[in-house]
Design a protein around this motif. Structure first.
Motif, short mmCIF file in Angstrom:
data_model
loop_
_atom_site.label_atom_id
_atom_site.label_comp_id
_atom_site.label_asym_id
_atom_site.label_seq_id
_atom_site.Cartn_x
_atom_site.Cartn_y
_atom_site.Cartn_z
N ALA A 111 30.13 -44.57 -25.43
CA ALA A 111 30.34 -46.13 -26.25
C ALA A 111 32.10 -45.23 -27.20
O ALA A 111 32.83 -45.78 -27.32
CB ALA A 111 30.24 -47.11 -27.04
N ARG A 112 31.49 -44.78 -28.22
CA ARG A 112 32.79 -44.09 -29.03
C ARG A 112 33.54 -43.00 -28.16
O ARG A 112 34.81 -43.21 -27.67
CB ARG A 112 31.86 -42.73 -29.85
N ARG B 103 36.10 -45.36 -26.31
CA ARG B 103 37.26 -46.23 -26.65
C ARG B 103 38.27 -44.90 -27.12
O ARG B 103 39.25 -44.85 -26.88
CB ARG B 103 36.52 -46.87 -27.72
N ALA B 104 37.80 -43.81 -27.01
CA ALA B 104 38.68 -42.82 -27.57
C ALA B 104 39.79 -42.21 -26.23
O ALA B 104 40.24 -41.01 -26.40
CB ALA B 104 37.99 -41.57 -28.57
N ASP B 105 38.94 -42.46 -25.43
CA ASP B 105 39.35 -41.75 -23.81
C ASP B 105 39.19 -39.84 -23.34
O ASP B 105 39.91 -39.33 -23.66
CB ASP B 105 41.29 -41.73 -23.71
N THR B 106 38.46 -39.92 -24.60
CA THR B 106 38.03 -38.49 -24.43
C THR B 106 36.54 -38.17 -22.77
O THR B 106 36.27 -39.23 -22.89
CB THR B 106 36.75 -38.33 -25.09
N PRO C 68 34.38 -36.75 -20.05
CA PRO C 68 33.38 -36.91 -20.19
C PRO C 68 32.57 -35.07 -20.64
O PRO C 68 31.77 -35.23 -22.31
CB PRO C 68 32.65 -37.12 -19.47
N LEU C 69 33.74 -34.36 -20.04
CA LEU C 69 33.19 -32.95 -20.56
C LEU C 69 33.22 -32.16 -22.13
O LEU C 69 32.65 -32.08 -23.05
CB LEU C 69 33.13 -31.96 -19.76
N GLU C 70 34.21 -32.60 -22.72
CA GLU C 70 34.55 -32.87 -23.84
C GLU C 70 33.72 -33.48 -25.04
O GLU C 70 33.35 -33.00 -25.69
CB GLU C 70 36.34 -33.28 -24.55
N LEU C 71 33.70 -34.72 -24.06
CA LEU C 71 32.32 -35.30 -25.66
C LEU C 71 30.86 -34.42 -25.31
O LEU C 71 30.97 -34.82 -26.66
CB LEU C 71 32.54 -37.05 -24.92
N ALA C 72 30.97 -34.41 -24.16
CA ALA C 72 29.82 -34.03 -24.15
C ALA C 72 29.56 -31.98 -25.24
O ALA C 72 28.30 -32.43 -26.20
CB ALA C 72 29.17 -33.42 -22.65
N LEU C 73 30.35 -32.01 -24.86
CA LEU C 73 30.58 -30.47 -25.39
C LEU C 73 30.71 -30.57 -27.49
O LEU C 73 30.12 -29.89 -27.93
CB LEU C 73 32.00 -29.12 -24.82
N HIS D 24 29.59 -38.97 -17.95
CA HIS D 24 29.49 -39.45 -16.81
C HIS D 24 28.63 -40.82 -16.55
O HIS D 24 29.92 -41.96 -15.52
CB HIS D 24 29.47 -38.81 -15.35
N ARG D 25 27.82 -40.84 -15.93
CA ARG D 25 27.14 -42.32 -15.72
C ARG D 25 27.77 -43.05 -16.71
O ARG D 25 27.92 -44.23 -15.70
CB ARG D 25 25.19 -41.98 -15.29
N ALA D 26 27.24 -43.25 -17.88
CA ALA D 26 27.48 -44.04 -19.04
C ALA D 26 29.02 -44.51 -19.01
O ALA D 26 29.76 -45.62 -18.58
CB ALA D 26 27.47 -43.40 -20.76
N TYR D 27 29.73 -43.60 -18.38
CA TYR D 27 31.27 -43.92 -18.67
C TYR D 27 31.30 -45.32 -17.04
O TYR D 27 32.83 -45.74 -17.46
CB TYR D 27 32.44 -42.74 -18.08
N SER D 28 30.94 -44.29 -15.87
CA SER D 28 30.46 -45.55 -15.10
C SER D 28 30.39 -46.72 -15.01
O SER D 28 31.21 -47.75 -14.75
CB SER D 28 30.37 -44.44 -14.05
#
Ligand SMILES: [Zn+2]
Length: 312
Positions: free
Chosen positions: A241-242, A245-248, A250-255, A276-280
């Motif tokens: 969710a965070r 909203r910030a358009d990050t 998925p890989l960047e967010l994961a790291l 990826h699943r949550a963004y979908s």
């Protein structure tokens, strides 16, 4: 190739057979990481019902040998808890005399199986040869399989881990074979299902009030494991969710995500796939939307480009 043995691997214990209730056996492969899944079998008065197979030729033979050391009765049915190759590659081992029972979408997914793709994704796996054998009896919601008077109730839930998850519930024995709706000690992976759908499936599992849980991966456990699965799934949703909203990406967010209490689970790189699943889902796409290619690319990138750790 020798039958009935599994590859000697210094990091792994031998698979074990545990009688979790009289006549009800769990076949456990630790450490439960990629392609090291569990199976089981239920011995009735005249026949055996098997639950899941294993992902490599040698491991499937070893499971079959262990079953045969326990019982020589005919295996009348094999239940597939879902379509993934670790649980279904070994379907062939039981031969045409065994009816394979699964959710209708499990049959479709197994028919679409791509062993070459699996070998490419898991180059260290010792898969051997396995003719693909899809389930031949399918259902949509619920079914029952009996070994004499011993009842196994099959309940479809989700999409959660996949679109075709089925748990096998033994109401008299209060034993629940969850398939991959439970990873005990491993990172839950919403590979082809839904994070939200998985969370929604958990109350139905708790309501069964099982005493003993045979998870899809990891050691036999009790129902407290549901809280651990839910905590991880909600952690993924909160992070997503965070980041969304910030358009990050998925890989960047994961790291950038501190796994905290979940850092000790096996296969932590699944955070990249799960995001990826949550963004979908945040984009409003249907649950179970195929995402595996992006998930695997990013899980490998999360691991610094190293192949996923597959000890099977
Ligand atoms: Zn699975």
């Amino acid at each position: 190739m020798s039958e009935g043995t599994v590859p000697a691997h210094a990091e792994l214990p031998e698979p074990t057979v545990e009688e979790v209730s009289p006549g009800v056996f769990a076949y456990i492969q630790l450490d439960g990481s990629w392609f090291l899944n569990n199976a089981g079998f239920v011995v009735g008065p005249e026949s055996v019902i098997a639950i899941d197979t294993l992902g490599t030729e040698r491991r499937a033979h070893a499971l079959h040998d262990a079953l045969r050391r326990t019982s020589t009765k005919p295996v009348q049915a094999l239940i597939n808890t879902h379509s993934h190759g670790d649980h279904t590659h070994g379907n062939f081992i039981f031969g045409p005399g065994t009816a394979i029972v699964a959710h209708e979408r499990c049959r479709e997914e197994v028919q679409r199986a791509n062993p070459a793709g699996v070998r490419a994704r898991f180059p260290t796996g010792d898969f051997g040869e396995f003719p693909i054998v899809p389930p031949m009896i399918t259902f949509t919601d619920r079914a029952k399989v009996f070994a004499g008077e011993l009842e196994i109730e099959l309940i479809h839930l989700g999409p959660a881990h996949t679109t075709n998850d089925v748990v096998a519930w033994l109401p008299e024995e209060r034993v629940l074979f969850t398939g991959d709706l439970v990873f005990n000690g491993g990172t839950p992976f919403a590979a082809a299902g839904s994070i939200a759908g998985w969370i929604e499936a958990l109350p139905a599992l708790r309501e069964l009030n099982p005493e003993t849980i045979v998870p899809g991966h990891g050691a036999v456990c009790g129902p407290d494991v549901f809280d651990e699965i839910e905590a991880y799934l909600r952690f993924v949703q909160d992070a997503a969710a965070r980041g969304f909203r910030a358009d990050t990406p998925p890989l960047e967010l994961a790291l950038a995500t501190d796994l905290g209490e979940f850092a000790g689970l096996t296969d932590p790189e699944r955070i990249a796939g799960n995001l990826h699943r949550a963004y979908s889902e945040l984009r409003g796409e249907p649950r179970g939307t195929p995402l595996l290619a992006q998930m695997f690319d990013d899980m490998i990138a999360y691991n610094g480009g190293q192949p996923l750790r597959c000890l099977a």
